[in-house]
Scaffold this motif. Structure first.
Motif, PDB file in Angstrom:
ATOM      1  N   ILE A  42       0.770  -1.280  -0.093  1.00 39.39           N
ATOM      2  CA  ILE A  42       0.061   0.283  -0.095  1.00 39.39           C
ATOM      3  C   ILE A  42       1.042   1.156   0.078  1.00 39.39           C
ATOM      4  O   ILE A  42       0.576   2.127  -0.690  1.00 39.39           O
ATOM      5  CB  ILE A  42      -0.986  -0.072   1.300  1.00 39.39           C
ATOM      6  CG1 ILE A  42      -1.967  -0.997   1.157  1.00 39.39           C
ATOM      7  CG2 ILE A  42      -1.597   1.525   1.340  1.00 39.39           C
ATOM      8  CD1 ILE A  42      -2.818  -0.993  -0.125  1.00 39.39           C
ATOM      9  N   SER A  43       1.929   1.078   0.879  1.00 43.58           N
ATOM     10  CA  SER A  43       2.630   2.729   1.029  1.00 43.58           C
ATOM     11  C   SER A  43       3.618   2.712  -0.288  1.00 43.58           C
ATOM     12  O   SER A  43       4.032   3.892  -0.171  1.00 43.58           O
ATOM     13  CB  SER A  43       3.493   2.394   2.365  1.00 43.58           C
ATOM     14  OG  SER A  43       4.451   1.423   2.254  1.00 43.58           O
ATOM     15  N   GLY A  45       2.494   3.011  -3.031  1.00 41.06           N
ATOM     16  CA  GLY A  45       1.845   3.913  -3.829  1.00 41.06           C
ATOM     17  C   GLY A  45       1.936   5.257  -3.471  1.00 41.06           C
ATOM     18  O   GLY A  45       1.384   6.231  -4.040  1.00 41.06           O
ATOM     19  N   TYR A  46       2.467   5.514  -2.281  1.00 37.68           N
ATOM     20  CA  TYR A  46       2.602   6.807  -1.668  1.00 37.68           C
ATOM     21  C   TYR A  46       3.890   7.565  -1.902  1.00 37.68           C
ATOM     22  O   TYR A  46       4.246   8.597  -1.074  1.00 37.68           O
ATOM     23  CB  TYR A  46       1.991   7.029  -0.404  1.00 37.68           C
ATOM     24  CG  TYR A  46       0.786   6.362  -0.145  1.00 37.68           C
ATOM     25  CD1 TYR A  46      -0.182   6.469  -0.908  1.00 37.68           C
ATOM     26  CD2 TYR A  46       0.533   5.428   1.099  1.00 37.68           C
ATOM     27  CE1 TYR A  46      -1.503   5.740  -0.837  1.00 37.68           C
ATOM     28  CE2 TYR A  46      -0.757   4.907   1.160  1.00 37.68           C
ATOM     29  CZ  TYR A  46      -1.558   5.157   0.384  1.00 37.68           C
ATOM     30  OH  TYR A  46      -2.902   4.630   0.427  1.00 37.68           O
ATOM     31  N   LYS A  56      -8.572   7.686   2.556  1.00 38.02           N
ATOM     32  CA  LYS A  56      -8.339   7.200   1.330  1.00 38.02           C
ATOM     33  C   LYS A  56      -7.305   6.119   1.813  1.00 38.02           C
ATOM     34  O   LYS A  56      -7.224   4.895   1.010  1.00 38.02           O
ATOM     35  CB  LYS A  56      -7.318   8.212   0.707  1.00 38.02           C
ATOM     36  CG  LYS A  56      -6.455   7.624  -0.737  1.00 38.02           C
ATOM     37  CD  LYS A  56      -5.982   8.453  -1.629  1.00 38.02           C
ATOM     38  CE  LYS A  56      -5.583   8.078  -2.993  1.00 38.02           C
ATOM     39  NZ  LYS A  56      -5.542   6.664  -3.110  1.00 38.02           N
ATOM     40  N   LEU A  57      -6.406   6.158   2.795  1.00 31.84           N
ATOM     41  CA  LEU A  57      -5.544   5.083   3.042  1.00 31.84           C
ATOM     42  C   LEU A  57      -6.217   3.934   3.606  1.00 31.84           C
ATOM     43  O   LEU A  57      -6.209   2.650   3.294  1.00 31.84           O
ATOM     44  CB  LEU A  57      -4.708   5.550   4.592  1.00 31.84           C
ATOM     45  CG  LEU A  57      -3.625   4.898   4.985  1.00 31.84           C
ATOM     46  CD1 LEU A  57      -2.503   4.413   3.980  1.00 31.84           C
ATOM     47  CD2 LEU A  57      -2.813   5.384   6.143  1.00 31.84           C
ATOM     48  N   ASN A  59      -9.472   3.081   2.770  1.00 33.52           N
ATOM     49  CA  ASN A  59      -9.793   2.502   1.474  1.00 33.52           C
ATOM     50  C   ASN A  59      -8.915   1.735   0.761  1.00 33.52           C
ATOM     51  O   ASN A  59      -9.195   0.571   0.166  1.00 33.52           O
ATOM     52  CB  ASN A  59     -10.462   3.593   0.571  1.00 33.52           C
ATOM     53  CG  ASN A  59     -11.021   3.218  -0.657  1.00 33.52           C
ATOM     54  OD1 ASN A  59     -12.177   2.467  -0.586  1.00 33.52           O
ATOM     55  ND2 ASN A  59     -10.686   3.437  -1.683  1.00 33.52           N
ATOM     56  N   ASP A  60      -7.801   2.182   0.577  1.00 37.35           N
ATOM     57  CA  ASP A  60      -6.632   1.492  -0.085  1.00 37.35           C
ATOM     58  C   ASP A  60      -6.495  -0.092   0.273  1.00 37.35           C
ATOM     59  O   ASP A  60      -6.135  -0.852  -0.302  1.00 37.35           O
ATOM     60  CB  ASP A  60      -5.342   2.440  -0.221  1.00 37.35           C
ATOM     61  CG  ASP A  60      -5.590   3.602  -1.199  1.00 37.35           C
ATOM     62  OD1 ASP A  60      -6.673   3.709  -1.734  1.00 37.35           O
ATOM     63  OD2 ASP A  60      -4.635   4.488  -1.105  1.00 37.35           O
ATOM     64  N   SER A  63      -9.383  -2.329  -0.011  1.00 33.81           N
ATOM     65  CA  SER A  63     -10.092  -2.739  -1.283  1.00 33.81           C
ATOM     66  C   SER A  63      -8.733  -3.313  -1.933  1.00 33.81           C
ATOM     67  O   SER A  63      -8.673  -3.612  -3.271  1.00 33.81           O
ATOM     68  CB  SER A  63     -10.322  -1.379  -2.378  1.00 33.81           C
ATOM     69  OG  SER A  63      -9.287  -0.473  -2.326  1.00 33.81           O
ATOM     70  N   LEU A  64      -7.572  -3.481  -1.382  1.00 40.29           N
ATOM     71  CA  LEU A  64      -6.314  -4.240  -1.882  1.00 40.29           C
ATOM     72  C   LEU A  64      -6.759  -5.648  -2.415  1.00 40.29           C
ATOM     73  O   LEU A  64      -7.329  -6.389  -1.751  1.00 40.29           O
ATOM     74  CB  LEU A  64      -5.487  -4.311  -1.081  1.00 40.29           C
ATOM     75  CG  LEU A  64      -4.045  -5.320  -1.491  1.00 40.29           C
ATOM     76  CD1 LEU A  64      -3.562  -4.308  -2.706  1.00 40.29           C
ATOM     77  CD2 LEU A  64      -3.193  -5.391  -0.235  1.00 40.29           C
ATOM     78  N   LYS A  68      -3.105  -7.345  -7.298  1.00 43.96           N
ATOM     79  CA  LYS A  68      -2.504  -6.308  -7.206  1.00 43.96           C
ATOM     80  C   LYS A  68      -1.276  -6.611  -6.089  1.00 43.96           C
ATOM     81  O   LYS A  68      -0.039  -5.984  -6.246  1.00 43.96           O
ATOM     82  CB  LYS A  68      -3.293  -4.929  -6.695  1.00 43.96           C
ATOM     83  CG  LYS A  68      -2.096  -3.750  -6.577  1.00 43.96           C
ATOM     84  CD  LYS A  68      -3.116  -2.521  -5.984  1.00 43.96           C
ATOM     85  CE  LYS A  68      -2.282  -1.391  -5.776  1.00 43.96           C
ATOM     86  NZ  LYS A  68      -2.923  -0.099  -5.261  1.00 43.96           N
TER      87      LYS A  68
END
Length: 84
Positions: A42-43, A45-46, A56-57, A59-60, A63-64, A68
């Protein structure tokens, strides 16, 4: 009334979400997934934009998708290996 999370509460909440997602991925066959693996995915992407707002975090993380996550692991493995 809205209460602000302090840094420790924020980290604990994110850790709990990552653990939940890791458990979900283990249920679909990815036996060795850890919460740290989920956070790394996840991170990643940031890196350019910085850490997004909490909603948003969350949700990310929730929803992973497994595809992905596997793409992230594959790319990480390729970046870490040398083809000499």
């Amino acid at each position: 009334m809205t209460e602000e999370l302090n840094e420790q509460d924020w980290e604990e909440a994110i850790e709990m979400l990552c653990q939940s997602k890791a458990e979900e991925l283990r249920l679909v066959g990815y036996e060795y997934v850890t919460s740290q693996d989920v956070w790394d995915c996840i991170s990643s992407g940031y890196e350019k934009e910085g850490v997004p707002p909490l909603h948003k975090l969350v949700n990310d993380i929730l929803s992973l998708k497994a595809t992905k996550f596997m793409n992230f692991l594959t790319m990480s493995a390729l970046r870490g290996s040398s083809f000499e």
